[in-house]
Structures are given as structure tokens and as C-alpha cells.
Design a protein around this motif. Structure first.
Motif, short mmCIF file in Angstrom:
data_model
loop_
_atom_site.label_atom_id
_atom_site.label_comp_id
_atom_site.label_asym_id
_atom_site.label_seq_id
_atom_site.Cartn_x
_atom_site.Cartn_y
_atom_site.Cartn_z
N SER A 42 0.82 -1.21 0.00
CA SER A 42 0.00 0.00 0.00
C SER A 42 0.86 1.26 0.00
CB SER A 42 -0.92 0.00 1.23
OG SER A 42 -1.78 -1.12 1.20
N GLN A 43 2.01 1.18 0.72
CA GLN A 43 2.90 2.32 0.80
C GLN A 43 4.30 1.85 1.17
OE1 GLN A 43 1.91 5.52 0.13
NE2 GLN A 43 4.03 6.20 0.35
N PRO A 44 5.34 2.26 0.44
CA PRO A 44 6.71 1.93 0.86
C PRO A 44 6.96 2.47 2.26
CG PRO A 44 6.69 2.83 -1.37
CD PRO A 44 5.32 3.05 -0.80
N SER A 45 7.74 1.75 3.05
CA SER A 45 7.93 2.17 4.43
C SER A 45 9.28 1.72 4.96
CB SER A 45 6.81 1.62 5.32
OG SER A 45 6.82 0.19 5.29
N THR A 46 9.63 2.25 6.12
CA THR A 46 10.83 1.86 6.84
C THR A 46 10.39 1.40 8.22
OG1 THR A 46 12.17 3.50 5.67
CG2 THR A 46 13.07 2.63 7.72
N ILE A 47 10.86 0.23 8.64
CA ILE A 47 10.49 -0.29 9.95
C ILE A 47 11.74 -0.60 10.76
CG2 ILE A 47 8.34 -1.26 9.07
CD1 ILE A 47 9.62 -4.02 9.21
N GLU A 48 11.58 -0.69 12.05
CA GLU A 48 12.72 -0.94 12.93
C GLU A 48 13.15 -2.40 12.84
OE1 GLU A 48 13.97 -0.45 17.68
OE2 GLU A 48 12.01 0.25 16.93
#
Length: 243
Positions: A151-157
Motif C-alpha cells: 500500500s505504501q513503501p515504508s521503513t520499519i525498525e
């Protein structure tokens, strides 16, 4: 005396300028530009910064800045994705195109970068060819980068001992996403295709700083997507990712 002093200044300036002008190799190391009049080896490039931090060497990356190979690959890939967007899930493909177009790209040089190895093992201490380079050293990264049929590119921990299957299960995917595999593009340039189907019982882990590409669905009805997925993963190896 003043005339002699002026002549000396001109000679010194000319010598310095000529040394700079004749420089064959320029390496930007974490923002600092190093010029070498003679082609250096890797240990010479690293020695000024190698001991400044406790670098996570596995994530070190070397890029060739004056090569257009990666950019040409991007242009060809975008063309293929644009064609697919006209006959498939246009929202997913258009978002993927937009994301890929936003990447900073450079040709990734496939070598292991480690100061100790470079100093003591000749096969890990290559000679630089003429040109401009970017060398990125970092501490152990703390994130994972998610993109693809999402749905949306993201950055996660990033968390130690984290199973990729659990991460992927929580990602909001589009209808074009493959539910069975994920591509892990690691900072060391290795591409891994990992099974993440719900029946898979094995825990797979990746390096911190890995790009997780949620691929387009691969099946007998979408055979051409397999090639597209591989091309996207290969292009992502050349992506300059800064945490």
C-alpha cells in the motif's frame, strides 16, 4: 627577494594544481572527497577513516559514480512496468514506478570491504580503476526498507532474531502481491528469495539494513512477473540507501 618569493609561490601553486588535475581516482567516503594521483588499493582508501568508528563492514558499499549502467537499467525497467500498468493493477504498478524513479542509483561494485582483510589479504585489497567512486561506511543499521506491491513503501525498525515471515504478514499488500515469497536485498549485495507462505514453518532472518521487496504475484498465469521481480531486485542492489 619579493620577485623570488612570488616565483616560488607560482611554482608551488602550479605543482599542487597539476597534482589535483592529474588525479585519476576520486573517492567520496561518507561525504569526504579523497583524490589519488595514482590508482590506490582499497586499504589506502580506507586508512583515513577505518579506525574512526566501529564500522559494520558487511554493510559497506562501493559505487562507481561515473557509470550509467544502473540508470540505463532503471529506464528499461520503468518502460516494462509502464507497459504492464496498462493491462494490470495500474495503481500498484504506477506506485512502484514512482518509487523506483525516486531512488538514488549508482553502479554497485561487487567486492567485500573490510579494512583488516584489505591490509592482510591481497585478494581483498583490489586496485581502483580510474574514475569517481562513492564508498559508504556505516555502523550496524537499525532499519528494514519495505517496498513493492504494498500500500505504501515504508521503513520499519530492525529487531534481532526477527522472523521475516512475521514482518511480511503484517505488511499491507496490494492485490498484485505474491503471498508466497519475498525478495531480501541485503546491504552486502546478496539477493535472497525467501518463502513466506502461511504454511511455512521455518524462521528466516536477514541483515539489518535489508530491503524487503514484496514481489508481483508469480504463477503460471503471471509468468512474465518473475522476470520483472528479478530485474527489480537486481536494480535495488545498486540503490544508495541512507538510514
Amino acid at each position: 627577494m619579493n620577485r623570488l618569493k612570488s616565483l616560488f609561490t607560482v611554482i608551488v601553486f602550479s605543482f599542487c594544481f597539476n597534482n589535483y588535475a592529474n588525479s585519476q581516482v576520486e573517492v567520496t567516503v561518507n561525504g569526504n572527497i579523497l583524490n589519488f594521483a595514482e590508482n590506490p588499493r582499497l586499504n589506502q582508501v580506507l586508512e583515513s577513516i577505518a579506525l574512526e568508528q566501529n564500522w559494520y563492514w558487511r554493510a559497506s558499499q562501493l559505487f562507481k559514480l561515473d557509470s550509467d549502467i544502473a540508470e540505463k537499467s532503471r529506464q528499461e525497467l520503468v518502460k516494462q512496468l509502464s507497459v504492464k500498468s496498462k493491462v494490470a493493477d495500474s495503481a500498484t504498478f504506477n506506485q512502484l514506478i514512482k518509487h523506483i524513479e525516486s531512488w538514488t542509483l549508482a553502479q554497485r561494485i561487487d567486492i567485500a570491504i573490510d579494512y583488516d582483510l584489505a591490509r592482510f589479504q591481497l585478494n581483498h585489497n583490489p586496485l581502483f580503476d580510474d574514475g569517481k567512486y562513492r564508498l559508504t561506511l556505516s555502523k550496524r543499521m537499525t532499519t528494514l526498507f519495505i517496498f513493492g506491491a504494498v500500500s505504501q513503501p515504508s521503513t520499519i525498525e530492525y529487531e534481532n532474531n526477527q522472523c521475516i515471515e512475521n514482518i511480511v504478514a503484517q505488511i499491507s499488500k496490494t492485490e498484485s502481491a505474491d503471498a508466497n515469497i519475498v525478495y531480501a536485498i541485503q546491504p552486502d549485495g546478496v539477493i535472497r528469495q525467501l518463502p513466506v507462505a502461511y504454511w511455512n514453518q521455518k524462521c528466516h532472518q536477514v541483515m539489518p539494513g535489508t530491503q524487503l521487496y514484496i514481489p508481483l504475484v508469480e504463477s503460471q498465469w503471471f509468468a512474465d512477473n518473475s522476470q520483472l521481480n528479478q530485474l527489480i531486485a537486481e536494480l535495488a542492489v545498486n540503490r544508495v540507501v541512507i538510514e
